[in-house]
Motif scaffolding. Structure first.
Motif, short mmCIF file in Angstrom:
data_model
loop_
_atom_site.label_atom_id
_atom_site.label_comp_id
_atom_site.label_asym_id
_atom_site.label_seq_id
_atom_site.Cartn_x
_atom_site.Cartn_y
_atom_site.Cartn_z
N HIS A 287 45.48 17.34 69.24
CA HIS A 287 45.01 15.88 70.17
C HIS A 287 44.83 14.66 69.24
N THR A 293 47.08 12.12 74.79
CA THR A 293 46.00 12.96 74.79
C THR A 293 45.16 12.82 76.10
N LEU A 294 44.93 13.76 76.68
CA LEU A 294 43.99 13.76 77.93
C LEU A 294 42.63 13.97 77.74
N THR A 295 41.73 13.99 78.37
CA THR A 295 40.28 14.19 78.18
C THR A 295 40.21 15.69 77.98
N VAL A 296 40.70 16.49 78.87
CA VAL A 296 40.71 18.01 78.64
C VAL A 296 41.37 18.45 77.31
N CYS A 297 42.18 18.01 76.63
CA CYS A 297 42.57 18.09 75.11
C CYS A 297 41.38 18.18 74.12
N ARG A 298 40.52 17.37 74.45
CA ARG A 298 39.57 17.23 73.36
C ARG A 298 38.53 18.64 73.53
N TRP A 316 48.86 18.49 78.64
CA TRP A 316 49.81 17.41 79.19
C TRP A 316 51.13 18.11 79.91
#
Lengths: 324, 306
Positions: A287, A293-298, A316
């Motif tokens: 990420h 990058t999405l929030t969930v990726c973190r 994604w």
């Protein structure tokens, strides 16, 4: 049934700074005669995967979990003697640098005959005849003279041919080639790859090709796995991976190919570096470098989505991708 | 065979040898010394081991060019009337034999230990290397003196005199194995990480085969270099022990015991008994060391450092 099946393989290296996980949750399978490419940057865990298959992880590393099923037998549970009958006999390996993989003080004949005699009960003369025959198979001119030469008397390309001949000696069912052409000149690279491809087809040997060169993967393999920071991020038929990569990392690799750039422009490199395996970012390891990058990726490690033939581990791609 | 002959003719070793005057001279002298010492029974005018050839009336004769010299004894005679020249030839033979066999024993022990320590690593490595450290903390001479003195005291000098040559080989051989073990271990550690070792492991060869057939030949150049130096060292050790009276007995003298036997008379004017064997010893050790230095320069094993 698959010839080789790797299930949830996990390899760890206990170090002073903490335990390093070089491979996590690596699963893939290989059918007889199939050619599989493993792609990734340096440090992605490609070579560790190859060594783990043969249960040759050097100390202090160890296989922390998972199975490597070769013809139904778990290689990570076999005894040293049982393993020796498989290594070099049923599964051969070709290394990166032919300068280094041949013993400099023994003639190539000695080394070939020795590996034959380690696996077959045959006489010296028979072994020698077989060795010469294999040298001829890999298109080495005047093999009966070459066999008595030392590695330093051969050119790089010749040496890699000898290494391939040694790998073929015992008629293995799988050859693992760990970046077999990176140490060679570009012109020789193509020759060696063609030779390897032709030999695998003629003798119906399954091939696991480890490389960072997508061009080679496209040329030789039928199926490909993309690895990042010790995990498989994408798997599928080579064509479909190259034509329609799903994972942003794979897309980045393909976009970074010089062919994708006009002369004079900068190459489209992926920003940043691969993280240290000791300090893998939370969530998706890719990420920090990912353009999507999405929030969930973190926070969340992505699961695999898709079928066994075509899968990808990306939030994604799962959200935005077409139907896989 | 002819292939190996041409390989040798084209080798860098021979090329470098031909261009090095010191190496050629040292090698020629060493070869000459080897020939005359091992052909001693044919060359020497007298047999110093044969009591019937020794006449006490001939004792302490000076070399032939001095006023009292006797034409039969070129370099004079010792206190028992033995011809110095003949005794030196026989003595050189003993010194060289002890040196070679002691080094053979050292290398067998040291190579085995070094290979095992380097290849297996871990506890075995720590154990063997600590053993080597302990062994090295006793000097060779000290170990030899204790062992030989105890042996003499326990079994009497009669038996000792018979077995002296074997005892010396054994003691010098055992006392110096750590030199080999350390050098071999260091090379093995370097070789072990090279890819060809991975490659033969992948081929499925046994550990023993990998160790002896693949790793050992690649550590030969440092072994060769320390071997030459160790031969010289072993000859010196033997001479030192003999000089102290713990080496070869008087009736079977090596160069060291000859030097010792003459040393007692050096102040009474019989300088030749000590001087000639001493010069020969110096020459012998010097040419071996020079050859060793040359070999080290040619083979350039970076690991050879003490």
């Amino acid at each position: 049934m698959a010839l080789l099946e790797v299930r949830n393989l996990e390899v760890k290296f206990p170090l002073r700074q903490g335990e390093l996980t070089a491979l996590r949750d690596v699963s893939f399978s290989l059918d007889p005669g199939e050619r599989l490419g493993i792609v990734g940057e340096s440090g992605a865990g490609k070579s560790v995967a190859a060594f783990a298959i043969l249960n040759l992880i050097g100390r202090p590393g160890y296989i922390a979990g998972g199975q490597v099923l070769f013809e139904g037998r778990d290689l990570s549970r076999l005894s040293a003697t049982e393993l020796r009958h498989i290594r070099g006999n049923r599964i051969s390996m070709i290394f990166q640098d032919p300068m280094m993989t041949l013993n400099p003080v023994l003639t190539i004949g000695t080394q070939m005959i020795e590996s034959l005699q380690a696996h077959r009960a045959i006489s010296y003369t028979e072994a020698r005849t077989l060795a010469i025959e294999k040298l001829r198979t890999v298109s080495i001119p005047s093999p009966d003279a070459r066999i008595d030469q030392y590695p330093h008397e051969l050119s790089g390309g010749m040496r890699q041919r000898v290494v391939i001949a040694i790998a073929l000696l015992t008629d293995p069912t799988i050859i693992i080639a760990d970046e077999p052409t990176t140490a060679l000149d570009v012109t020789i690279q193509a020759e060696i790859m063609e030779l390897l491809l032709a030999l695998c087809e003629n003798f119906s040997v399954a091939l696991i090709l480890i490389t960072h060169d997508l061009g080679v993967v496209a040329q030789v393999t039928q199926r490909a796995i993309v690895m990042y920071a010790g995990r498989i991020v994408e798997e599928g038929a080579t064509r479909s991976i190259i034509d329609s990569a799903r994972h942003p990392y794979t897309q980045g690799l393909i976009n970074a190919l010089p062919e994708r750039t006009r002369p004079g422009e900068r190459l489209n490199q992926i920003p940043g570096l691969m993280p240290s395996l000791l300090d893998i970012p939370a969530g998706c390891a890719f990420h920090p470098r990912c353009p999507h990058t999405l929030t969930v990726c973190r926070f969340e490690v992505p699961d695999y989505s898709g079928s066994a033939q075509r899968r990808v581990a990306c939030h994604w791609a799962g959200a935005h991708g077409e139907v896989l | 065979m002819s292939r190996y002959r041409t390989l040798f003719r084209q080798s860098a070793l021979l090329y470098r040898f031909r261009r090095d005057k010191v190496a050629i001279a040292s090698f020629s002298i060493l070869l000459l010394l080897l020939i005359i010492s091992f052909a001693a029974p044919f060359i020497a005018p007298f047999n110093p081991y044969d009591p019937t050839q020794i006449d006490i009336m001939d004792s302490n004769l000076p070399p032939v060019w001095q006023t009292d010299g006797d034409a039969r004894f070129t370099l004079g005679t010792d206190t028992q009337g033995r011809d110095i020249w003949s005794t030196m030839l026989y003595g050189t033979r003993i010194s060289i034999t002890i040196g070679l066999f002691a080094v053979l024993l050292q290398s067998l022990l040291g190579i085995a230990m070094g290979l095992a320590a380097g290849y297996y690593g871990g506890r075995l490595d720590s154990f063997l290397m600590r053993l080597a450290d302990i062994q090295l903390s006793f000097s060779t001479l000290m170990v030899a003196i204790v062992v030989l003195a105890v042996f003499q005291a326990a079994f009497g000098s009669e038996l000792y005199n018979e077995l002296a040559i074997f005892m010396l080989i054994l003691v010098i051989g055992i006392a110096e194995w750590p030199q080999y073990a350390r050098t071999v271990r260091a090379s093995v550690l370097a070789e072990k990480k090279k890819e060809y070792v991975d490659a033969v492991r992948v081929i499925g060869l046994s550990r023993r085969r990998i160790m002896f057939r693949h790793i050992l030949p690649n550590t030969l150049s440092p072994i060769l270099v320390i071997s030459t130096v160790q031969v010289a060292n072993a000859i010196m050790s033997e001479a030192a022990l003999s000089f102290l009276g713990l080496g070869m007995p008087v009736n079977q003298p090596s160069l060291g015991s000859l030097i010792n036997s003459g040393f007692q008379y050096i102040l009474s004017g019989s300088w030749w008994i000590t001087t000639f064997p001493a010069l020969l010893l110096i020459l012998l050790v010097l040419v071996i060391n020079l050859l060793g230095d040359w070999l080290r320069d040619v083979l350039n094993p970076k690991l050879y450092k003490e």
